[in-house]
Design an enzyme around this catalytic site. Structure first.
Site, PDB file in Angstrom:
ATOM      1  N   HIS A 113     -13.887   8.320  -6.614  1.00 36.32           N
ATOM      2  CA  HIS A 113     -13.096   7.420  -7.459  1.00 36.32           C
ATOM      3  C   HIS A 113     -11.809   6.954  -6.789  1.00 36.32           C
ATOM      4  O   HIS A 113     -11.533   5.766  -6.716  1.00 36.32           O
ATOM      5  CB  HIS A 113     -12.756   8.084  -8.796  1.00 36.32           C
ATOM      6  CG  HIS A 113     -11.917   7.200  -9.666  1.00 36.32           C
ATOM      7  ND1 HIS A 113     -12.420   6.063 -10.257  1.00 36.32           N
ATOM      8  CD2 HIS A 113     -10.599   7.223  -9.994  1.00 36.32           C
ATOM      9  CE1 HIS A 113     -11.455   5.453 -10.929  1.00 36.32           C
ATOM     10  NE2 HIS A 113     -10.346   6.127 -10.784  1.00 36.32           N
ATOM     11  N   ARG A 159       6.481   7.664  -6.254  1.00 37.70           N
ATOM     12  CA  ARG A 159       6.640   8.225  -7.594  1.00 37.70           C
ATOM     13  C   ARG A 159       6.884   9.723  -7.562  1.00 37.70           C
ATOM     14  O   ARG A 159       7.241  10.325  -8.545  1.00 37.70           O
ATOM     15  CB  ARG A 159       5.392   7.947  -8.424  1.00 37.70           C
ATOM     16  CG  ARG A 159       5.246   6.514  -8.837  1.00 37.70           C
ATOM     17  CD  ARG A 159       3.996   6.299  -9.647  1.00 37.70           C
ATOM     18  NE  ARG A 159       2.828   6.177  -8.786  1.00 37.70           N
ATOM     19  CZ  ARG A 159       2.354   5.020  -8.330  1.00 37.70           C
ATOM     20  NH1 ARG A 159       2.950   3.902  -8.663  1.00 37.70           N
ATOM     21  NH2 ARG A 159       1.312   4.973  -7.560  1.00 37.70           N
ATOM     22  N   ARG A 218      -8.241   1.837 -22.257  1.00 41.21           N
ATOM     23  CA  ARG A 218      -7.784   0.455 -22.140  1.00 41.21           C
ATOM     24  C   ARG A 218      -8.634  -0.554 -22.907  1.00 41.21           C
ATOM     25  O   ARG A 218      -8.116  -1.328 -23.688  1.00 41.21           O
ATOM     26  CB  ARG A 218      -7.699   0.007 -20.681  1.00 41.21           C
ATOM     27  CG  ARG A 218      -6.884   0.936 -19.832  1.00 41.21           C
ATOM     28  CD  ARG A 218      -5.690   0.223 -19.261  1.00 41.21           C
ATOM     29  NE  ARG A 218      -4.780   1.151 -18.612  1.00 41.21           N
ATOM     30  CZ  ARG A 218      -5.001   1.738 -17.455  1.00 41.21           C
ATOM     31  NH1 ARG A 218      -6.119   1.495 -16.802  1.00 41.21           N
ATOM     32  NH2 ARG A 218      -4.115   2.539 -16.947  1.00 41.21           N
ATOM     33  N   HIS A 226     -10.657   2.508  -8.639  1.00 39.16           N
ATOM     34  CA  HIS A 226      -9.327   3.001  -9.004  1.00 39.16           C
ATOM     35  C   HIS A 226      -8.215   1.962  -8.949  1.00 39.16           C
ATOM     36  O   HIS A 226      -7.206   2.101  -9.621  1.00 39.16           O
ATOM     37  CB  HIS A 226      -8.973   4.196  -8.120  1.00 39.16           C
ATOM     38  CG  HIS A 226      -7.779   4.984  -8.557  1.00 39.16           C
ATOM     39  ND1 HIS A 226      -7.567   5.357  -9.861  1.00 39.16           N
ATOM     40  CD2 HIS A 226      -6.715   5.482  -7.861  1.00 39.16           C
ATOM     41  CE1 HIS A 226      -6.437   6.054  -9.944  1.00 39.16           C
ATOM     42  NE2 HIS A 226      -5.901   6.137  -8.748  1.00 39.16           N
ATOM     43  N   ASP A 260     -14.480   0.620 -11.724  1.00 45.71           N
ATOM     44  CA  ASP A 260     -13.936   0.908 -13.056  1.00 45.71           C
ATOM     45  C   ASP A 260     -14.562   0.026 -14.140  1.00 45.71           C
ATOM     46  O   ASP A 260     -14.779  -1.165 -13.933  1.00 45.71           O
ATOM     47  CB  ASP A 260     -12.415   0.674 -13.059  1.00 45.71           C
ATOM     48  CG  ASP A 260     -11.660   1.707 -12.234  1.00 45.71           C
ATOM     49  OD1 ASP A 260     -12.256   2.284 -11.316  1.00 45.71           O
ATOM     50  OD2 ASP A 260     -10.460   1.922 -12.526  1.00 45.71           O
ATOM     51  N   ASP A 267     -13.817   6.121 -14.321  1.00 40.11           N
ATOM     52  CA  ASP A 267     -12.976   5.319 -15.214  1.00 40.11           C
ATOM     53  C   ASP A 267     -13.844   4.466 -16.151  1.00 40.11           C
ATOM     54  O   ASP A 267     -13.752   3.246 -16.180  1.00 40.11           O
ATOM     55  CB  ASP A 267     -11.961   4.467 -14.438  1.00 40.11           C
ATOM     56  CG  ASP A 267     -10.752   5.295 -14.021  1.00 40.11           C
ATOM     57  OD1 ASP A 267     -10.802   6.533 -14.178  1.00 40.11           O
ATOM     58  OD2 ASP A 267      -9.760   4.713 -13.542  1.00 40.11           O
ATOM     59  N   ASN A 317     -10.100   9.339 -12.726  1.00 36.76           N
ATOM     60  CA  ASN A 317      -8.902  10.021 -13.220  1.00 36.76           C
ATOM     61  C   ASN A 317      -8.683   9.804 -14.714  1.00 36.76           C
ATOM     62  O   ASN A 317      -7.896  10.504 -15.333  1.00 36.76           O
ATOM     63  CB  ASN A 317      -7.672   9.574 -12.435  1.00 36.76           C
ATOM     64  CG  ASN A 317      -7.363   8.109 -12.631  1.00 36.76           C
ATOM     65  OD1 ASN A 317      -8.216   7.260 -12.412  1.00 36.76           O
ATOM     66  ND2 ASN A 317      -6.151   7.800 -13.061  1.00 36.76           N
ATOM     67  N   HIS A 333     -13.616   0.855 -17.830  1.00 36.30           N
ATOM     68  CA  HIS A 333     -12.515   0.860 -18.792  1.00 36.30           C
ATOM     69  C   HIS A 333     -12.873   0.287 -20.160  1.00 36.30           C
ATOM     70  O   HIS A 333     -12.179  -0.585 -20.690  1.00 36.30           O
ATOM     71  CB  HIS A 333     -11.291   0.151 -18.214  1.00 36.30           C
ATOM     72  CG  HIS A 333     -10.532   1.008 -17.250  1.00 36.30           C
ATOM     73  ND1 HIS A 333     -10.057   2.261 -17.580  1.00 36.30           N
ATOM     74  CD2 HIS A 333     -10.196   0.809 -15.954  1.00 36.30           C
ATOM     75  CE1 HIS A 333      -9.444   2.793 -16.531  1.00 36.30           C
ATOM     76  NE2 HIS A 333      -9.515   1.933 -15.527  1.00 36.30           N
TER      77      HIS A 333
HETATM   78 MN   LIG Z   1      -8.583   5.120 -11.810  1.00 35.83          MN
END
Ligand SMILES: [Mn+2]
Lengths: 309, 386
Positions: free
Chosen positions: A162, A209, A84, A236, A52, A80, A112, A54
């Site tokens: 990922h 979740r 952020r 991830h 990642d 990714d 994602n 970001h």
């Molecule tokens: Mn991710």
């Protein structure tokens, strides 16, 4: 419109504004290039696998610096790129420029966060609104997202993705059969590849979740032997140490955003795979980027005093 | 402020780590060694830390030496006090004192004590202040837990396996009454002990659709149901950890009639000490956020601490648990108020007034805005006077 990629690369490296029509052309060209790639791209060794990013542009520049640079080294990015951090656009465009400039040296896999829905909530959309006053550039980028690969296979031995595995996927050919040119759906194999996580579980499990899969050592072992590969390289999940091997080395998480969100204090890693498939990890720290006057350009986390009640 | 462009490039090459081709069980000593942080990186981090500490010195002080020339090995921050021009009027009677030499120079001068802007691994920053020789306030900030620490918490300290993505396990805020052996501390471990060990019943918005999608029934492999042995939202009604260090004496007692003195707390009295930190945070796999944040401000006569748990499950609900601690120093009085707020995500979103030009969903990322637009469900208050 003509496009001077090297000039754009220079602008991006300095974090300078790139014109809307330049972004448009860049995205269009990238789409044309990515369209021809398979869902699972073949990559040769030696290659450097990156996790990642970001939107941490300055750390991405460090990454290239520490690992040889795209002029000399092949790269697989596990997704990714955006959200952020404060420089999602610049980070993503820089990778696209490199892809256009050196198509064989860089492979971009979808994460994602490379979706319309997630970028609206986690920063990329806001960043574009702030930088351009409208969302056109965000739309151009999202259209590129839809063409990114879902995975890569290095020397037929290392599978890059990922998130992780899917209960709907046994073989790489099943990934090759997915129609990937779409927004990432909320369910199904394509979603799982971008979202699922390894965990110490005995079998496929649902996340508490209520959506998303967890997979364990037995699923990894099965995938490795079915497809005759020896490693799953994925990203991830934040790892303080930059990388984490699990399941007797059958899976590795690579994380390439140091001091994530400018406050976690973690180091970052990239994984270089040699011709004999030896794994070399390079660890790097966050940089404190400065402007021409020597001022920090990433807001420090100095607590902002306020008379909260 | 100037920082050297740094000689990091040479530092990190030595951090390149080679692993042999076929790894390598976790128990192998070769591997555990690799998890450590390279010595040279530690020195770099220390240098960074000492620079951030010197950056806290009020701007009236003498110019700092150019770091470009600083030696590669770590030197502790120069005795800051000796290079600082003391502008304090000695006539001001001291009511507070700094406890940590890393705090900005403050010889009882009422100057502001702020923790380092960036406390990076593996350095801890621990500023502290004492008021009237009775009240000691200390805060500490570090990095997120590493893998070994996480394993330790899972195996030995907590009763559930999936911890939040970011745990600032070394962070805390501590209020102590030195004369009466009483302390109240806010830390991540104790807060996570408050997470329920059962199913909250909350599911992400697309869970139903996800589970109903026929694929689960037709799975070749059996799929385990979601584990229901802990609350994945990490909701915690944590109000701090109260300790009577002498083992006896007074402690907080319930009295819901009490109200915080908002008039006194609204005054813009000079802030002597301020800190703001996250104890844990999880983005719920990009389905919202679960975050516990603690803020403290200390003025000459009183302090206010706010510990806020904020939960947002996108398109499902928002929840805020606020704990406020108020101390009136002279009266040796402590008050702790606990409030729970909760509402459906869409009810809160509907409070958005279109006059406001902000993206309504971005407002739901701001717990302060949500706190003004969410109904109170429960309130408790406690107090103690020494
Ligand atoms: Mn991710």
């Amino acid at each position: 419109m003509s496009l001077d990629i090297d000039a754009v690369i220079d602008l991006l490296k300095q974090g300078k504004h790139v014109k809307e029509e330049t972004v448009y052309t860049l995205c269009l060209r990238s789409q044309e290039l990515l369209m021809s790639e398979a869902n699972v791209t073949h990559v040769d060794t030696p290659v450097t696998i990156c996790g990642d990013i970001h939107g941490q542009l300055h750390d991405l520049l460090t990454l290239f610096e520490k690992s040889g640079g795209v002029e000399k080294t092949r790269y697989v990015f596990l997704g990714d790129f955006v959200d952020r951090g404060f420089y999602s656009l610049e980070s993503f465009l820089l990778l696209l420029c490199y892809k256009l400039r050196y198509p064989d040296r860089i492979t971009l896999i979808r994460g994602n966060h490379e979706t319309r829905q997630i970028t609206k909530v986690y920063g990329f959309y806001d960043e574009i609104m702030r930088k351009y006053g409208n969302c056109n550039v965000w739309r151009y980028c999202c259209e590129v997202f839809d063409y990114l690969s879902l995975g890569a296979i290095i020397n037929n031995s290392i599978f890059c993705v990922h998130g992780g595995l899917s209960p709907e996927i046994n073989t790489l050919d099943e990934i090759r059969a997915i129609d990937r040119k779409q927004e990432v759906p909320h369910e199904g194999a394509m979603c799982d590849l971008l979202w699922s996580d390894p965990e110490e579980v005995d079998t496929w499990s649902l996340s508490p979740r209520g959506a998303g899969f967890l997979f364990g050592k037995s699923e990894v072992d099965k995938f490795l032997s079915t497809n005759n590969v020896e490693l799953i390289a994925r990203a991830h999940q934040l790892v303080m140490e930059g990388y984490k091997e699990m399941f007797d080395g059958g899976l590795v998480t690579v994380w390439s955003a140091p001091n994530y969100c400018y406050r976690c204090g973690n180091v970052a890693a990239v994984l270089r795979i040699e011709d004999d498939l030896q794994r070399n990890y390079t660890i790097f720290e966050a940089v404190q980027p400065q402007d021409g006057g020597g001022n920090a350009i990433i807001p420090t986390k100095k607590p902002q005093m306020d008379y909260f009640l | 402020m100037s920082q050297p462009s740094s000689n990091n490039s040479s530092l990190n090459d030595s951090a390149n780590q080679k692993l042999s081709k076929k790894p390598i069980s976790i128990n192998n000593t070769n591997v555990t060694r690799l998890h450590g942080i390279n010595t040279i990186e530690i020195n770099a981090a220390r240098q960074m830390h000492s620079r951030t500490i010197s950056a806290r010195i009020p701007t009236t002080t003498t110019t700092r030496p150019n770091n470009q020339t600083s030696p590669p090995t770590f030197q502790p921050p120069r005795s800051i006090t000796t290079t600082t021009t003391t502008t304090t009027k000695t006539s001001i009677r001291s009511t507070h004192k700094c406890n940590n030499p890393n705090n900005p120079h403050c010889p009882n001068c009422e100057s502001i004590i702020i923790p380092a802007p960036v406390a990076r691994m593996p350095i801890l920053d621990t500023p502290s202040i004492t008021i009237h020789d009775t009240w000691r306030i200390t805060s500490q900030k570090g990095t997120i837990l590493n893998s070994q620490q996480i394993d330790d918490w899972v195996q030995n300290k907590l009763k559930f396996n999936t911890l939040p993505e970011m745990i600032f396990g070394e962070n805390y805020v501590k209020l102590e009454n030195l004369k009466n052996g009483w302390e109240l501390q806010f830390n991540a471990l104790d807060s996570l002990k408050g997470v329920a060990l059962n199913d909250s019943g909350i599911r992400v918005a697309y869970s139903e659709k996800w589970k109903k999608s026929k694929r689960i029934d037709h799975q070749r492999d059996q799929v385990d149901q979601e584990s229901k042995d802990f609350d994945w939202t990490y909701t915690t009604a944590y109000r701090g950890t109260e300790t009577k260090t002498t083992g006896e004496g007074r402690g907080l007692e319930r009295d819901d009639e009490l109200q915080l003195p908002m008039d006194k707390l609204s005054r813009m009295d000079k802030i002597l000490y301020f800190d703001d930190m996250v104890l844990f945070e999880d983005e719920l796999a990009d389905n919202g956020i679960s975050i516990l944040n603690v803020k403290i401000r200390v003025m000459k006569e009183r302090l206010l601490l706010l510990s806020r748990f904020y939960l947002r499950v996108d398109d499902v609900l928002c929840r805020i648990y606020d704990t406020r601690v108020y101390v009136e120093f002279k009266e040796n009085k402590v008050m702790r108020e606990f409030k729970q707020f909760e509402d459906d995500y869409n009810n809160i979103l509907n409070k958005y007034k279109p006059i406001n030009s902000r993206d309504p969903k971005s407002l739901l990322r701001d717990s302060n805005w949500v706190a003004e637009n969410i109904p109170l469900v429960h309130r408790e208050c406690e107090s103690v006077q020494f």
